[in-house]
Design an enzyme around this catalytic site. Sequence first.
Site, PDB file in Angstrom:
ATOM      1  N   SER A   1      18.727  44.818 -78.409  1.00 21.02           N
ATOM      2  CA  SER A   1      19.402  45.935 -79.067  1.00 21.02           C
ATOM      3  C   SER A   1      18.484  47.119 -79.350  1.00 21.02           C
ATOM      4  O   SER A   1      18.953  48.171 -79.782  1.00 21.02           O
ATOM      5  CB  SER A   1      20.041  45.458 -80.373  1.00 21.02           C
ATOM      6  OG  SER A   1      19.060  44.995 -81.269  1.00 21.02           O
TER       7      SER A   1
ATOM      8  N   GLY B   1      25.973  33.753 -93.022  1.00 18.92           N
ATOM      9  CA  GLY B   1      25.461  34.967 -93.628  1.00 18.92           C
ATOM     10  C   GLY B   1      24.056  34.783 -94.144  1.00 18.92           C
ATOM     11  O   GLY B   1      23.512  33.679 -94.153  1.00 18.92           O
ATOM     12  N   PRO B   2      23.441  35.853 -94.590  1.00 20.35           N
ATOM     13  CA  PRO B   2      22.062  35.782 -95.102  1.00 20.35           C
ATOM     14  C   PRO B   2      21.990  34.950 -96.370  1.00 20.35           C
ATOM     15  O   PRO B   2      23.011  34.666 -97.011  1.00 20.35           O
ATOM     16  CB  PRO B   2      21.719  37.259 -95.384  1.00 20.35           C
ATOM     17  CG  PRO B   2      22.765  38.058 -94.693  1.00 20.35           C
ATOM     18  CD  PRO B   2      23.986  37.213 -94.623  1.00 20.35           C
ATOM     19  N   PRO B   3      20.789  34.564 -96.776  1.00 18.44           N
ATOM     20  CA  PRO B   3      20.654  33.806 -98.033  1.00 18.44           C
ATOM     21  C   PRO B   3      21.063  34.649 -99.238  1.00 18.44           C
ATOM     22  O   PRO B   3      20.854  35.857 -99.274  1.00 18.44           O
ATOM     23  CB  PRO B   3      19.159  33.465 -98.081  1.00 18.44           C
ATOM     24  CG  PRO B   3      18.680  33.609 -96.674  1.00 18.44           C
ATOM     25  CD  PRO B   3      19.512  34.677 -96.058  1.00 18.44           C
ATOM     26  N   GLY B   4      21.649  33.994-100.223  1.00 15.25           N
ATOM     27  CA  GLY B   4      21.948  34.651-101.482  1.00 15.25           C
ATOM     28  C   GLY B   4      23.221  35.439-101.538  1.00 15.25           C
ATOM     29  O   GLY B   4      23.433  36.207-102.474  1.00 15.25           O
ATOM     30  N   VAL B   5      24.138  35.265-100.560  1.00 14.27           N
ATOM     31  CA  VAL B   5      25.387  36.028-100.597  1.00 14.27           C
ATOM     32  C   VAL B   5      26.532  35.230-101.206  1.00 14.27           C
ATOM     33  O   VAL B   5      27.653  35.720-101.288  1.00 14.27           O
ATOM     34  CB  VAL B   5      25.781  36.506 -99.175  1.00 14.27           C
ATOM     35  CG1 VAL B   5      24.759  37.473 -98.640  1.00 14.27           C
ATOM     36  CG2 VAL B   5      25.933  35.321 -98.224  1.00 14.27           C
ATOM     37  N   GLY B   6      26.288  33.963-101.620  1.00 14.32           N
ATOM     38  CA  GLY B   6      27.314  33.209-102.330  1.00 14.32           C
ATOM     39  C   GLY B   6      28.080  32.225-101.491  1.00 14.32           C
ATOM     40  O   GLY B   6      29.221  31.885-101.833  1.00 14.32           O
TER      41      GLY B   6
ATOM     42  N   LYS C   1      23.357  46.093 -89.665  1.00  9.25           N
ATOM     43  CA  LYS C   1      22.413  47.162 -89.318  1.00  9.25           C
ATOM     44  C   LYS C   1      22.773  48.465 -90.020  1.00  9.25           C
ATOM     45  O   LYS C   1      21.900  49.171 -90.545  1.00  9.25           O
ATOM     46  CB  LYS C   1      22.394  47.358 -87.804  1.00  9.25           C
ATOM     47  CG  LYS C   1      21.845  46.165 -87.040  1.00  9.25           C
ATOM     48  CD  LYS C   1      21.951  46.380 -85.538  1.00  9.25           C
ATOM     49  CE  LYS C   1      21.394  45.183 -84.776  1.00  9.25           C
ATOM     50  NZ  LYS C   1      21.523  45.338 -83.307  1.00  9.25           N
TER      51      LYS C   1
ATOM     52  N   THR D   1      27.445  28.911-100.944  1.00  7.85           N
ATOM     53  CA  THR D   1      27.599  27.624-101.626  1.00  7.85           C
ATOM     54  C   THR D   1      28.515  27.740-102.839  1.00  7.85           C
ATOM     55  O   THR D   1      29.391  26.898-103.056  1.00  7.85           O
ATOM     56  CB  THR D   1      26.223  27.089-102.051  1.00  7.85           C
ATOM     57  OG1 THR D   1      25.386  26.969-100.895  1.00  7.85           O
ATOM     58  CG2 THR D   1      26.358  25.740-102.717  1.00  7.85           C
TER      59      THR D   1
END
Length: 817
Positions: free
Chosen positions: A701, A378-383, A744, A385
């Site tokens: 896309s 997933g993207p950075p900062g979604v938890g 998206k 770790t």
Amino acid sequence: MNWELPVVALRNLVILPGVTTQVDVGRPKSKRSVDEAQGSDRRVLLITQRESRTDDPTLSELYEVGVLAVLKQVVRLPDNTYQVLAEAQERVRVLEQVPGATLRVRVETIAPSPEADETSARELQVFIAEAKTAFEEYQRQNKNLRLDNYQLDAIKGLQGGGELADQIAHHATWTNEEKQEILEALSVRARLEKVVRFLNRDLERFNMDKKIAGRVKEQMDSNQREYYLREQMKAIGKELGGGEEGPAEVEALREKIEAAGMPQEVKEKALKELLRLERTPGGSPEGTVVRNYIDWLIDVPWSKRDEEILDIKRTRQILDDDHYALDDVKERILEFLAVRQLTYKPAEEGENGERKQRTAEERIDDAELRAPILCLVGPPGVGKTSLGKSIARSLNRKFIRMSLGGVRDEAEIRGHRRTYIGSMPGRIIQGMKTVGVVNPIMLLDEIDKMSSDWRGDPSSAMLEVLDPEQNHTFQDHYLEVPYDLSQTMFITTANSLQTIPRPLLDRMEVITIPGYTLPEKLQIAKRYRLPRQLRGHGLEGHLEVTDAALARITEEYTQESGVRNLDRMISKLARKAARELLENAWEGVRVVDADDVPHYLGIPLHRPDRMEKEAQVGVAQGLAWTSVGGTMLVVEALATPGTGKINMTGSLGDVMKESVSAAVAYLRAHAEAYGADPEFYKKLDLHVHFPDGATPKDGPSAGITIATAVASAITGRPARMDVAMTGEISLRGRVLPIGGLKEKLLAAHQSGIREVIVPKDNEPNLQDLPESIRSELKIHTAEQVGEVLNLLLLDKPEAMQTTPPPASRTQPTQPGA
């Protein structure tokens, strides 16, 4: 006889009568004494200070006995110090200090006491002869004393006992205290006795050194000469009555090996290395290598484990408390724990209470040891770790995080072989040693950031680590014995799956974390981020942030899939509030509402309704997906009179350029159906541009978005801007499925778009979209490009020009066909 003399204090030097020597004088008091002596009779008192570290000694800090010396020569050096050549004449004793600017004292001459009778005179001659003989042997054995024949003959030719004692003491390598004893001895006999005693003491020590060296030499052969110093220490220990150390240390290592709980084959290897260490000479480089290897075998956990808490309800509660949303991840973890709770069987205990080691067959078949390999993408900062930490806490297992970003050496994973200097195990074994148990939760962070070079491919080494069928016999190059990793629960994280090798990806169970919706971000900020920042900034009970303020911070000051920037903005608000509280203290609780946010965070960085909603010619609204989440993608097309050239700009990849070519080819075949000139490809030049040209763009896309923008440009029909779309185009006009649909659609919703077009084949993926978002979006599914164009292209106004105003300031850089 009494004298009044200026004093020159000596540091680390004792001068005896009859000696002419050179003295360096640098201290101001001593230099004034030298200057005063030069102006009178050139006589000074040379006397040694008791403590060498004293820079400005007083009379009490000097010895009572010194020598009266005559200055023969004084040379002033460039560094403002004096080099003095002085001749010491006779012993003197300090009586008292004379007042004055310089240190002057009154002294009396010490005359040698005469011998009482003839017998004492004969004993004196015996002492003189013994002193000469001992000194001759002393200078021969003392490696630090080298006298030429002239000096030695001069000493042997002396007849007076006092003069002989002074000369021997001057040349001997004794301490200053010992030389001062000889200087202070009043009678010649006492002086000679001290000299003979010191000489005999040193000769005995020299003989002992020779004896020890001879014993050591007998113990060594030609291959052991490099260990000479250590063997000499052992011989010294024997001479003093002590024994050699070593057996006790070896026994201590043997006890540690027995208590480490190693498998039998590893235990045999450790004992074999211990025997090798015992036979290796002390101080050997090989011995150090063997000792380090044994220490690693002892320190790595082989059987010690944490007792798990297998409670589904407790785990669910902890996961919900620590993380909002992330339902897919939580469900997968709970499913694994449910199976584990039903199949868990503790290992049997032996007679001494230790756990019995399983055989290789039991390790493979035992369901308890089949820990899953989860890959959170997933993207950075979604938890990602922090989710691993919560899992470890819920299971009562130790947690260790290992960052793989930038790792490009296979030895980082498998370790170095012991043949190399400074070799050590790889990161996996080092991590196991750190946690000290065989069943931790190991988070392998940023697994998609590994690379390879001439030193090997670390992702290939990870194949064995992350394969439940192989990791029970993981081979580290340093340990050289199989190590069981099957009880370790591995969790990997990545921002994208594109850079993970396919064989490695096949060994992991991928769980996608697409990002948070706006309501989810608000709940995370309200439940977790805001309370933590208020505690960290000391604002609990002083500051309150309303839900409307949090919503404005989320919409106007952040644009991300995670909540990392949201946390930074809340921290920024808290810092400014803390400063205001100290500068202008307020009473009670200050409430920060939506209108107060710019005061703390400045001008808003984003507009929630930033997307243009009015229909335009040659512009279409698309959706894209990157490693940091979904985003809006605007496509601009401009048709100008020309010869059919196609220009594409905006840092495009090959796949996206091919999508432009496919869209133009489809429109050439169906131009009349949409009201375009069938010969447009001969009469018009097309420029297709993607704004934000500094950001690389690629992927198929955007196919239907490109087709819509080009169709609008060549027909002059405006395209709706309140509708966003995504889908790949084929030459037959089919709309093909794409990836990252959820991300998206989340980006479209956050940008204020409420109507979207998606491929028909992606319709099942809409179930992953949260109901709160899906209910606010009007979603069209399309199978053909015609359906998209009929929905988006409006009728051409009568007064509208066929070519729209330029939509991009970017200059064409790359023509294409």
